[in-house]
Write a protein that holds these residues in place. Sequence first.
Motif, short mmCIF file in Angstrom:
data_model
loop_
_atom_site.label_atom_id
_atom_site.label_comp_id
_atom_site.label_asym_id
_atom_site.label_seq_id
_atom_site.Cartn_x
_atom_site.Cartn_y
_atom_site.Cartn_z
N ILE A 1 17.53 -6.39 -6.60
CA ILE A 1 16.90 -5.05 -6.69
C ILE A 1 18.01 -4.03 -6.89
CG2 ILE A 1 15.41 -3.38 -5.51
CD1 ILE A 1 14.49 -5.75 -3.71
N ALA B 1 18.52 -0.99 -4.55
CA ALA B 1 18.30 -1.23 -3.13
C ALA B 1 19.18 -0.32 -2.27
CB ALA B 1 18.59 -2.69 -2.79
N ILE C 1 11.83 -9.59 -1.26
CA ILE C 1 11.50 -8.23 -1.71
C ILE C 1 10.84 -7.44 -0.59
CG2 ILE C 1 9.98 -6.93 -3.27
CD1 ILE C 1 10.57 -9.09 -5.40
N THR D 1 12.41 -4.09 1.30
CA THR D 1 11.62 -2.86 1.29
C THR D 1 11.34 -2.36 2.70
OG1 THR D 1 10.59 -3.56 -0.78
CG2 THR D 1 9.48 -1.82 0.46
N GLU E 1 14.30 2.47 -4.33
CA GLU E 1 14.26 1.03 -4.01
C GLU E 1 12.88 0.45 -4.28
OE1 GLU E 1 13.63 -2.64 -1.91
OE2 GLU E 1 12.55 -0.77 -1.53
N ALA F 1 12.00 -2.55 -6.67
CA ALA F 1 11.42 -3.76 -6.06
C ALA F 1 10.18 -4.19 -6.83
CB ALA F 1 11.08 -3.48 -4.60
#
Length: 840
Positions: A289, A292, A457, A461, A504, A508
Amino acid sequence: MNNWFKRNGTHFLIAAIFLVICLAYFTPAFQGKTLGQADVLGAQSTQKEINDYRAKDTTILWTNQIFGGMPAYQIWAPYSSNVASFVIKTLIAAFPNPIYVVFLLLFGTYFLFTVLKLNPWLAAAGAVAFTFSSYNIILLTAGHSNQVLAIAFFAPIIASVILTLRGRYLLGGALSALFIALELKANHIQMTYYLVLALAILIGIEFYHAIKAKTTPAFFKSAGVIVAATLLAVLVNASLLWSTMEYAAYSYRGPSNLTQHTKEPSNGLAKDYAYQWSQGVGECFTFLIPNAYGGASGPSEGIDQNSATAKVFIDKGVPADQAVNYAQQMSQFPGLAMYWGNKPGTAGPFYFGAVICFLFLFGLLIVKNRIKWWLLGTVLLTMLLSFGSNWPYLSDLFFNYFPLYNKFRAVESILAVASICFPIMALLAVKEITETADKKDILKKLYITAGIFVALIIVATLFLSFRSADAQSGITYLTKALRGDNATATNIATAIVSDRQDLEHADAIRSFIFIVLAFGLLWIFIKEKVNTTVFSIALLALVLVDMWPIDKRYLKEANFQEKQDASQVVRPREVDQFITRDPDPDFRVFDLTAEIKNDEINPFFHKSISGYSAARLKRYDELMDNQLTTNPPNHDVLDMLNAKYFITQDTARNSKMVSNVTACGHAWFVKSVKFVDNADKEMQAISSFTPKDEAIVDQRYKTVIDTKSAIGGDPNASIKLTNYNPDHLTYQTGSTANQVAVFSEIYYDKGWKMLIDGKEAPYFRADYLLRAAQIPLGNHKVEFIFHPASYYTGEKISLAGSILLVLLLGGAVYTEAKKKPVAEADDKKKAPADDKKAKK
């Protein structure tokens, strides 16, 4: 010939696709524009004197333009006897920057995947994945071409080593020698060192399996060929490596001369400095990602009028466009940039691609080839070492005990090795699908891989904090800027966290979509709904579409600029113009307004006390730390360095020039010599002394000086610089007695020799880092000539090595060409028999 083109038609088609990709992505480069202009200007500054002499068809190996003086071959040298120099120069001449490096990345990686026996379209997918890994693109943007060049040879070196381990001794050995020679010529020892760590793991695993299979004789033969190829590559680069190795002990990265009052460790770099750019443990989520951790430092494209940060200002009545501008400015405050990791800053994340990450993990589950354990071991090692100060247990072990490791900084850059391991494992996973009959087991592991990635993921998150460690100090700074409005400063900091989360979340979702697409593509391939060629082309397209938009965040058309000469960009100030009118060929300028160790401006115009080079001399660095960065700087030291002019600023910040009337000049005879025990005492002694009258000398040089008859015997003695060339200085002396002369030139005994009337004579070090010598009575011609054996003898060795390499490559090509007709004839003989079997 027609058959040859037909057999290799796919390769030519893929080469054409690579060209189209480069044309589309790097269009401005084909229009004459360039990248990394700031770094280019910095290099031009450092190379100013070198380039001035090159314009006169003269190569100098010493320059006085930066840090008082240092070997020029640590900045630039032709190394014309090195065949690797010829290859790289040809590529640079044939393709614009950075296209030649991108081509090397693409075709070198394509070669590796071909050696791994993947079909051409899968090999192309792997080549695109590695080439467009975000770190490579970010390095290109920054203008770090030598580093990317070193990375570009990773794949062909690995391929050549694998060929050799398979028993293709002549071809593998010849190609190993060629690509290792090119790797060494790229002259980025840090990247080469990291590659060696990876190859050591590969060869160690092969050795284990050779013992297990009782095939150690074949292994040792392969290992011997690899060692021989490496030695040949070293011979090809003899002048480069010998000069660098010789200088290393005297450079900023070498051992300290001081035991007291030193800011540096006794050997290598300070650990805090070396670990300054350490990958955060959690930042590994950026492999999958990209945003991120917020992406790059500085203003973010994700901050627009809909961002939470901009809305804080809009709610205060600020117009939308101005609110966005204010929101972007928050990145200048500590802890309030979109990037929230603990590096001092970053140009972008290490993004390996969602598709490639998915296939990498899938490969860990299904690949049976033992190369899997090499890839896994290398990835784990490089990840752990990249953490540096964030997980120091392994890094400290390497830093303290592994040779050379403490010479390198920015430890996160070792992830360049991981970035090639990921696509290798990913594409081997696809190869495994085509070779495995049990599709049910593979399908089961595909579902497991998909589940793991969905979990990753979700974890990223939900559990990343999105708060930087220095956020509170950022709020404090911002509160001051807002004249004490802490509430608004806190609201802005909270909004920035919200914007980081949004960035993010968006990436994602993006990565999730690509994983779904990769899963679907693999599923229909495993179910044999499409053939291998269609699947491979689709995978190539998917990888390219995945990587391209992320790379465009960091390397856009706007990053290209028109090629500019330094004179078009760096304009001399009035003080610079005045100083350059001085006809004296050799004096120094000290700009008190410049950062002494990061001065890329003054060397354009003057021989400077300051400069920029990561390879500056250790003694000069110690002198700067102890005598020149003090407030005020030591005037006696500036005098001995012949700092004829100082540049300062008045209260209105206008540049002013001050002439230093006490500067010692090019050379002078002293009245006395003071011997001291060691470097610490030398440094202490020059803290307050009269350089024109007294020389501070380490006692080790006592035997070189006749103290009874060689000091201050003639007050009217003279010494003048009569001819200046950076690596050939000529003086004329006149004295009625033996005298000790000090020369305002940097001492470096690995190449400098002194002649008196054409005969070599001894010289020594005085005043911590200047040259000095005993000059006999009478009139004499004194010369200092820089003629390092490491370069000139090294060039002869390089020439011999280059000839051997060319002959070896020629032999390998001839042998391979001879094998092919035999193989083709065998195939034709087998064909009728195969037809008969088919009929039966």
